[in-house]
Design an enzyme around this catalytic site. Structure first.
Site, PDB file in Angstrom:
ATOM      1  N   PHE A 277       0.807  -1.225   0.000  1.00  0.00           N
ATOM      2  CA  PHE A 277       0.000   0.000   0.000  1.00  0.00           C
ATOM      3  C   PHE A 277       0.841   1.277   0.000  1.00  0.00           C
ATOM      4  O   PHE A 277       0.349   2.350  -0.337  1.00  0.00           O
ATOM      5  CB  PHE A 277      -0.936   0.019   1.231  1.00  0.00           C
ATOM      6  CG  PHE A 277      -0.246   0.415   2.513  1.00  0.00           C
ATOM      7  CD1 PHE A 277       0.012   1.763   2.789  1.00  0.00           C
ATOM      8  CD2 PHE A 277       0.162  -0.521   3.443  1.00  0.00           C
ATOM      9  CE1 PHE A 277       0.658   2.151   3.962  1.00  0.00           C
ATOM     10  CE2 PHE A 277       0.820  -0.148   4.608  1.00  0.00           C
ATOM     11  CZ  PHE A 277       1.071   1.194   4.857  1.00  0.00           C
TER      12      PHE A 277
ATOM     13  N   LYS B  13      -1.035  -7.148  -9.327  1.00  0.00           N
ATOM     14  CA  LYS B  13      -2.013  -7.220  -8.232  1.00  0.00           C
ATOM     15  C   LYS B  13      -1.678  -6.076  -7.283  1.00  0.00           C
ATOM     16  O   LYS B  13      -0.780  -6.168  -6.443  1.00  0.00           O
ATOM     17  CB  LYS B  13      -1.881  -8.579  -7.529  1.00  0.00           C
ATOM     18  CG  LYS B  13      -3.136  -9.074  -6.821  1.00  0.00           C
ATOM     19  CD  LYS B  13      -3.679  -8.149  -5.777  1.00  0.00           C
ATOM     20  CE  LYS B  13      -3.070  -8.364  -4.420  1.00  0.00           C
ATOM     21  NZ  LYS B  13      -3.619  -7.421  -3.394  1.00  0.00           N
TER      22      LYS B  13
ATOM     23  N   GLU C 149      -5.078  -3.848  -2.214  1.00  0.00           N
ATOM     24  CA  GLU C 149      -6.519  -3.535  -2.235  1.00  0.00           C
ATOM     25  C   GLU C 149      -6.821  -2.235  -1.484  1.00  0.00           C
ATOM     26  O   GLU C 149      -7.896  -1.663  -1.630  1.00  0.00           O
ATOM     27  CB  GLU C 149      -7.335  -4.708  -1.676  1.00  0.00           C
ATOM     28  CG  GLU C 149      -7.082  -5.073  -0.214  1.00  0.00           C
ATOM     29  CD  GLU C 149      -5.897  -6.023  -0.021  1.00  0.00           C
ATOM     30  OE1 GLU C 149      -4.897  -5.901  -0.747  1.00  0.00           O
ATOM     31  OE2 GLU C 149      -5.989  -6.870   0.882  1.00  0.00           O
TER      32      GLU C 149
ATOM     33  N   SER D 128       5.090  -6.932   3.427  1.00  0.00           N
ATOM     34  CA  SER D 128       5.636  -7.260   4.754  1.00  0.00           C
ATOM     35  C   SER D 128       6.430  -8.566   4.693  1.00  0.00           C
ATOM     36  O   SER D 128       6.205  -9.408   3.808  1.00  0.00           O
ATOM     37  CB  SER D 128       4.477  -7.409   5.741  1.00  0.00           C
ATOM     38  OG  SER D 128       3.648  -8.475   5.317  1.00  0.00           O
TER      39      SER D 128
ATOM     40  N   CYS E  53       9.734   1.650   3.563  1.00  0.00           N
ATOM     41  CA  CYS E  53      10.584   0.528   3.985  1.00  0.00           C
ATOM     42  C   CYS E  53      12.010   0.998   4.181  1.00  0.00           C
ATOM     43  O   CYS E  53      12.837   0.248   4.677  1.00  0.00           O
ATOM     44  CB  CYS E  53      10.518  -0.592   2.967  1.00  0.00           C
ATOM     45  SG  CYS E  53      11.229  -0.110   1.399  1.00  0.00           S
TER      46      CYS E  53
ATOM     47  N   GLU F 146       8.995  -3.898  13.210  1.00  0.00           N
ATOM     48  CA  GLU F 146       8.686  -2.815  12.273  1.00  0.00           C
ATOM     49  C   GLU F 146       7.431  -2.093  12.763  1.00  0.00           C
ATOM     50  O   GLU F 146       6.362  -2.693  12.844  1.00  0.00           O
ATOM     51  CB  GLU F 146       8.442  -3.373  10.866  1.00  0.00           C
ATOM     52  CG  GLU F 146       8.179  -2.293   9.848  1.00  0.00           C
ATOM     53  CD  GLU F 146       8.072  -2.822   8.425  1.00  0.00           C
ATOM     54  OE1 GLU F 146       7.423  -3.869   8.202  1.00  0.00           O
ATOM     55  OE2 GLU F 146       8.621  -2.164   7.522  1.00  0.00           O
TER      56      GLU F 146
HETATM   57  P1  NAD Z   1       1.342  -6.626   3.086  1.00  0.00           P
HETATM   58  O1  NAD Z   1       2.354  -7.700   3.155  1.00  0.00           O
HETATM   59  O2  NAD Z   1       0.254  -6.615   4.078  1.00  0.00           O
HETATM   60  O3  NAD Z   1       0.620  -6.654   1.642  1.00  0.00           O
HETATM   61  C1  NAD Z   1       1.356  -6.726   0.458  1.00  0.00           C
HETATM   62  C2  NAD Z   1       0.518  -7.460  -0.593  1.00  0.00           C
HETATM   63  O4  NAD Z   1       0.250  -8.795  -0.130  1.00  0.00           O
HETATM   64  C3  NAD Z   1      -0.821  -6.801  -0.855  1.00  0.00           C
HETATM   65  O5  NAD Z   1      -1.059  -6.776  -2.246  1.00  0.00           O
HETATM   66  C4  NAD Z   1      -1.823  -7.689  -0.105  1.00  0.00           C
HETATM   67  O6  NAD Z   1      -3.061  -7.775  -0.772  1.00  0.00           O
HETATM   68  C5  NAD Z   1      -1.164  -9.050  -0.088  1.00  0.00           C
HETATM   69  N1  NAD Z   1      -1.428  -9.821   1.136  1.00  0.00           N
HETATM   70  C6  NAD Z   1      -1.669  -9.329   2.387  1.00  0.00           C
HETATM   71  N2  NAD Z   1      -1.820 -10.351   3.269  1.00  0.00           N
HETATM   72  C7  NAD Z   1      -1.663 -11.493   2.561  1.00  0.00           C
HETATM   73  C8  NAD Z   1      -1.687 -12.891   2.909  1.00  0.00           C
HETATM   74  N3  NAD Z   1      -1.911 -13.297   4.166  1.00  0.00           N
HETATM   75  N4  NAD Z   1      -1.473 -13.795   1.936  1.00  0.00           N
HETATM   76  C9  NAD Z   1      -1.237 -13.405   0.664  1.00  0.00           C
HETATM   77  N5  NAD Z   1      -1.214 -12.098   0.281  1.00  0.00           N
HETATM   78  C10 NAD Z   1      -1.419 -11.172   1.208  1.00  0.00           C
HETATM   79  O7  NAD Z   1       2.148  -5.246   3.075  1.00  0.00           O
HETATM   80  P2  NAD Z   1       1.548  -3.769   3.137  1.00  0.00           P
HETATM   81  O8  NAD Z   1       0.998  -3.546   4.506  1.00  0.00           O
HETATM   82  O9  NAD Z   1       0.669  -3.512   1.966  1.00  0.00           O
HETATM   83  O10 NAD Z   1       2.870  -2.902   2.931  1.00  0.00           O
HETATM   84  C11 NAD Z   1       3.714  -2.507   3.975  1.00  0.00           C
HETATM   85  C12 NAD Z   1       4.875  -3.473   4.109  1.00  0.00           C
HETATM   86  O11 NAD Z   1       5.605  -3.528   2.887  1.00  0.00           O
HETATM   87  C13 NAD Z   1       5.881  -3.024   5.161  1.00  0.00           C
HETATM   88  O12 NAD Z   1       6.302  -4.150   5.873  1.00  0.00           O
HETATM   89  C14 NAD Z   1       7.018  -2.445   4.335  1.00  0.00           C
HETATM   90  O13 NAD Z   1       8.287  -2.473   4.950  1.00  0.00           O
HETATM   91  C15 NAD Z   1       6.987  -3.345   3.147  1.00  0.00           C
HETATM   92  N6  NAD Z   1       7.643  -2.755   1.995  1.00  0.00           N
HETATM   93  C16 NAD Z   1       8.869  -3.234   1.662  1.00  0.00           C
HETATM   94  C17 NAD Z   1       9.558  -2.687   0.609  1.00  0.00           C
HETATM   95  C18 NAD Z   1      10.918  -3.193   0.242  1.00  0.00           C
HETATM   96  O14 NAD Z   1      11.451  -2.749  -0.751  1.00  0.00           O
HETATM   97  N7  NAD Z   1      11.519  -4.081   1.004  1.00  0.00           N
HETATM   98  C19 NAD Z   1       8.984  -1.643  -0.129  1.00  0.00           C
HETATM   99  C20 NAD Z   1       7.714  -1.192   0.220  1.00  0.00           C
HETATM  100  C21 NAD Z   1       7.046  -1.763   1.297  1.00  0.00           C
END
Ligand code: NAD
Length: 489
Positions: free
Chosen positions: A154, A178, A181, A231, A286, A380
């Site tokens: 997000f 994808k 959402e 994450s 991140c 985090e």
């Molecule tokens: P998230 O992991 O909750 O969601 C990421 C994606 O995974 C979304 O599209 C979501 O729909 C999907 N998703 C969520 N739960 C899921 C599950 N149980 N099974 C399968 N798919 C699932 O992450 P977020 O909250 O959208 O983003 C923030 C996180 O992203 C933070 O931890 C941040 O550090 C990380 N991030 C990392 C980088 C990097 O380069 N390392 C860059 C940007 C964000």
């Protein structure tokens, strides 16, 4: 922040160059700036993914045959369209994500830079050729892998999709995106502008949804490679599931970025950089500074950091966090740290913005006397919070950083080149800064962390991504050096 009126698109699935009408499960899209519902997003099932994969497979037959020089023409035009639509895209990113206009505009500018890198691929993709023995030549060719998927988080609704789209497509693949959402709207405009730039239908598709569609992507036999950003918890699930299904996968996870601040650091430069790093994008980067290890007599720098952080004001130059749940999580971390003995120097809890009472705001928060065993030092938080730990030893500061499970970024603040080198050689992070709060490598350098911040080989952007988005064909050709005489004589 500007009051430019925004027309919010409906988030729809995009397959074969056509937006699909909403059908089936859906959920509301809220603007975290004020909590208002601004759109809705389908939560698609596997059958929608099946359709998108077939569309991408069919498009691949044509797109993969274009020369790379032809394919990048699309991205020259796309970049120009981003420039032309910058103001509108900025407003959309801000509305769906909650970040400020300057932060949202920075995403569009970074997206343009990512296109520039993709446009340079024909210049740097030098396949090799060599006569390996008399009359025998070996050559390598980078060949696209087919239909690939990109799953986004997000926090950067515009930039993170563009980490993958220009390179993957310019290298000849077709993609299913994808989006998160929570922020599916920017992707809609990306699809429209790619089409306007001349991208053939089916090369780029969007399937919206939640966990169900992510799992379907990991399982789908028609998808060759999965890139994921989000994450660590979900990165692990995606990496394990996609590779279990014998796919190529690169999964970027969460972070806990450490700053090591030495007493000789320039207080003004350090404080401005550290405050901007911890509070920028409401701490939802991140690459954000999250844990600071202050070595020796650094009270004057810490004082200055608080002064800088006070200038960052919710609703003015600080955006909202993404959801009410995120706000509650961040405030819980602060309360637990306080209860465990941390000293609050600046408290951003219970922030309210007049006229936007429904928004999710947390002000900059600085905690001193944090100890390495506290949750706020290890986990985090993903909010505008800086946890300061104290030590008298550089080696202990390095040890604290090394103990982190993550490894996205680390920075050192000092005016001593020797000490800076000593520290950057020893920290365990993929992206390291010296007197830089957010050490994001710019193109053509690639982006990627270490440890639990990244699963898979290579980085997601820059030259490193070429290996992820292609497979190498090695051709050996044997020529008879005498053969020409037969017909020429
Ligand atoms: P998230 O992991 O909750 O969601 C990421 C994606 O995974 C979304 O599209 C979501 O729909 C999907 N998703 C969520 N739960 C899921 C599950 N149980 N099974 C399968 N798919 C699932 O992450 P977020 O909250 O959208 O983003 C923030 C996180 O992203 C933070 O931890 C941040 O550090 C990380 N991030 C990392 C980088 C990097 O380069 N390392 C860059 C940007 C964000």
């Amino acid at each position: 922040m500007s009051t430019m009126p925004i027309v919010y698109p409906l988030a729809r699935n995009y397959i074969r160059g056509v937006f699909r009408e909403l059908a089936g499960r859906s959920m509301a899209v809220q603007s975290p700036l004020d909590g208002s519902a601004i759109s809705s997003v389908p939560l698609s099932g596997r059958e929608v993914l099946d359709e998108a994969v077939v569309a991408a497979q069919e498009a691949y037959l044509g797109w993969s045959k274009w020369t790379i020089k032809e394919r990048v023409q699309v991205f020259f035009r796309f970049r120009a369209l981003l420039e032309q639509h910058k103001a509108e895209l900025t407003a959309l990113v801000s509305a769906e994500n909650g970040k400020t206009f300057p932060e949202a505009e920075a995403e569009i500018l970074k997206g343009m830079e990512l296109c520039e890198f993709a446009c340079s691929l024909p210049q740097i993709l030098n396949d090799e050729i060599q006569e390996v023995s008399k009359g025998v030549e070996c050559r390598t060719s980078h060949v696209p892998i087919g239909v690939v998927a990109s799953i986004a988080p997000f926090n950067f609704p515009f930039m993170v999709p563009l980490w993958t789209i220009p390179n993957a497509l310019a290298l000849g693949n077709c993609m299913i995106l994808k989006p998160s959402e929570l922020v599916p709207l920017s992707a809609q405009r990306i699809a429209e502008l790619l089409k306007e730039a001349g991208l053939p239908d089916g090369v780029f598709n969007i399937v919206n949804g939640d966990r169900e569609i992510v799992e379907a992507i990991c399982d789908h036999p028609g998808i060759e490679a999965v890139s994921f950003v989000g994450s660590t918890k979900v990165a692990k699930i995606v990496y394990q599931r996609a590779t279990h299904n014998l796919k190529r996968c690169l999964a970027l996870g969460g972070a806990k970025n450490h700053l090591i601040v030495l007493p000789d650091a320039n207080p003004d430069i350090s404080a401005a950089n550290i405050a901007a790093s911890m509070a920028g994008c409401a701490g939802q980067r991140c690459m954000a500074a999250s844990a600071m290890v202050a070595v020796g007599k650094t009270d004057h720098i810490i004082h200055q950091i608080c002064e800088e952080a006070k200038k960052i004001v919710p609703g003015k130059n600080l955006g909202s966090v993404i959801t009410q749940a995120a706000k509650e999580r961040i405030e819980r971390y602060i309360a637990e740290a306080e209860a465990a003995g941390a000293r609050i120097l600046l408290d951003g809890r219970n922030a309210l913005v007049a006229g936007k009472e429904g928004g999710y705001y947390v002000g900059p928060t600085v905690l001193d006397n944090v100890t390495p065993d506290m949750a706020i030092a290890k986990e985090e938080v993903f909010g505008p919070v800086l946890a300061i730990m104290r030590t008298d030893s550089i080696d202990q500061a390095i040890e604290i950083e090394n103990r982190s499970e993550y490894g996205n970024a680390a920075s050192v603040f000092t005016q001593s080149g020797g000490l800076a080198n000593y520290i950057i050689e020893r920290v365990s992070a993929g992206m390291v800064g010296v007197n830089v709060g957010v050490p994001v490598p710019r193109e053509p350098f690639s982006f990627g962390g270490w440890n639990e911040s990244r699963f898979g080989v290579g980085d997601i952007t820059g030259k490193s991504s070429i290996h992820f988005w292609t497979k190498l064909k090695k051709t050996t050709t044997k020529w008879d050096p005498e053969a020409w005489k037969d017909w020429a004589s």
